[in-house]
Design a protein around this motif. Sequence first.
Motif, PDB file in Angstrom:
ATOM      1  N   THR A 291       0.820  -1.198   0.000  1.00  0.00           N
ATOM      2  CA  THR A 291       0.000   0.000   0.000  1.00  0.00           C
ATOM      3  C   THR A 291       0.861   1.257   0.000  1.00  0.00           C
ATOM      4  O   THR A 291       1.947   1.289   0.591  1.00  0.00           O
ATOM      5  CB  THR A 291      -0.915   0.061   1.238  1.00  0.00           C
ATOM      6  N   ALA A 292       0.347   2.281  -0.661  1.00  0.00           N
ATOM      7  CA  ALA A 292       0.974   3.599  -0.598  1.00  0.00           C
ATOM      8  C   ALA A 292       0.585   4.257   0.714  1.00  0.00           C
ATOM      9  O   ALA A 292      -0.238   3.749   1.487  1.00  0.00           O
ATOM     10  CB  ALA A 292       0.517   4.453  -1.785  1.00  0.00           C
TER      11      ALA A 292
ATOM     12  N   LEU B 117     -10.092   3.457   6.159  1.00  0.00           N
ATOM     13  CA  LEU B 117     -10.414   3.685   4.751  1.00  0.00           C
ATOM     14  C   LEU B 117     -11.795   3.200   4.322  1.00  0.00           C
ATOM     15  O   LEU B 117     -12.161   3.384   3.166  1.00  0.00           O
ATOM     16  CB  LEU B 117      -9.373   2.980   3.861  1.00  0.00           C
TER      17      LEU B 117
ATOM     18  N   GLU C 106      -3.672   3.473  -1.006  1.00  0.00           N
ATOM     19  CA  GLU C 106      -3.836   2.917  -2.346  1.00  0.00           C
ATOM     20  C   GLU C 106      -3.085   1.594  -2.458  1.00  0.00           C
ATOM     21  O   GLU C 106      -1.929   1.482  -2.053  1.00  0.00           O
ATOM     22  CB  GLU C 106      -3.309   3.900  -3.386  1.00  0.00           C
ATOM     23  N   VAL C 107      -3.751   0.575  -2.992  1.00  0.00           N
ATOM     24  CA  VAL C 107      -3.114  -0.722  -3.185  1.00  0.00           C
ATOM     25  C   VAL C 107      -2.285  -0.680  -4.466  1.00  0.00           C
ATOM     26  O   VAL C 107      -2.809  -0.519  -5.565  1.00  0.00           O
ATOM     27  CB  VAL C 107      -4.167  -1.845  -3.247  1.00  0.00           C
ATOM     28  N   LEU C 108      -0.965  -0.825  -4.316  1.00  0.00           N
ATOM     29  CA  LEU C 108      -0.040  -0.752  -5.443  1.00  0.00           C
ATOM     30  C   LEU C 108       0.240  -2.107  -6.070  1.00  0.00           C
ATOM     31  O   LEU C 108       0.548  -2.193  -7.259  1.00  0.00           O
ATOM     32  CB  LEU C 108       1.288  -0.128  -4.984  1.00  0.00           C
TER      33      LEU C 108
END
Length: 310
Positions: A19-20, A117, A24-26
């Motif tokens: 995750t960033a 989130l 955000e899932v990278l």
Amino acid sequence: MTASIGVDVGGTKVLGVLTASGGEVLAEERTPTPAGGDAILDAVISVTEKLRSGNDTTLVGVGMPGLVDNEGVLRFAPNLPGVVDLAVRSTMQDRIPGTTVRVENDATCAVWGERVLGAARGIDHVLLVTLGTGIGGGIVSDGRLLRGANGFAGEIGHMIVNPHGPPCRCGQRGCWERYASGSGLGRIAREAANAGQADRVMELAGGDPEDVKGEHVTQAAAEGDAEAAEIFNRFAWWLALGLANLANIHDPSVFVLGGGLIEAGEVLMAPTRVAFAGLVEGAEHRPPVEIVPAQLGEHAGAIGAAALHW
């Protein structure tokens, strides 16, 4: 906040995400959950190393199903047969030098993911209930994870609601998860089928009452079958009974329901809300407690594990 890795160990799969800093899932990796503690650790380490490839991420969070103590040891896992006293944190830090590893119960991770989130974003008093093969729980109180003296808080599925009820894998009888989990829904449906009250459910199961499972009830209910809806009404009462007990103890602002069963939608959520209002103490004198579906789906535990470092 920096990038971090979260790994969620379930009964069927090990799911990891990179995750960033904002969640955000990278990248994502997954593998089937193997049998045995050493093999599970190997799978978690393999997933972690794949996610670390090509970056300098050092922060790793891991969610494990069962009793995880303050030293990151999985002491007992009813749904991982034979896995006891598994030293997750120390083994991972030894085998992946330079990493900082946090290990928590999987539902504890999931509630943190939903609080950061998801469906309970920014809410300071949250109780997550995961409805799968069993029941898991995670608690946020005053904006902080509630972990208990040993790290074992949140084992709500093993709250005994009927001391004369069916045996549970934990060794007790009549645990809440025997009534209000996916396996509990299947048991209630089999009782209905044996009583001749679930024709469409029986048809979907191939005609044998002993083959009836929760997913057959969910499918029949989605088709509008009235008997399946009645099975969900019975199931919702048991679910609401546990929620009412937990509300009386913890006074949350919101219950977040996760796990595969929430795919049933309002056929589950609506009767649960009605039954809860009739069971919780002083319903007419207290602010409503929201009961909402989780938003992060199967990624909640992994995202929450990564977010332990935020």
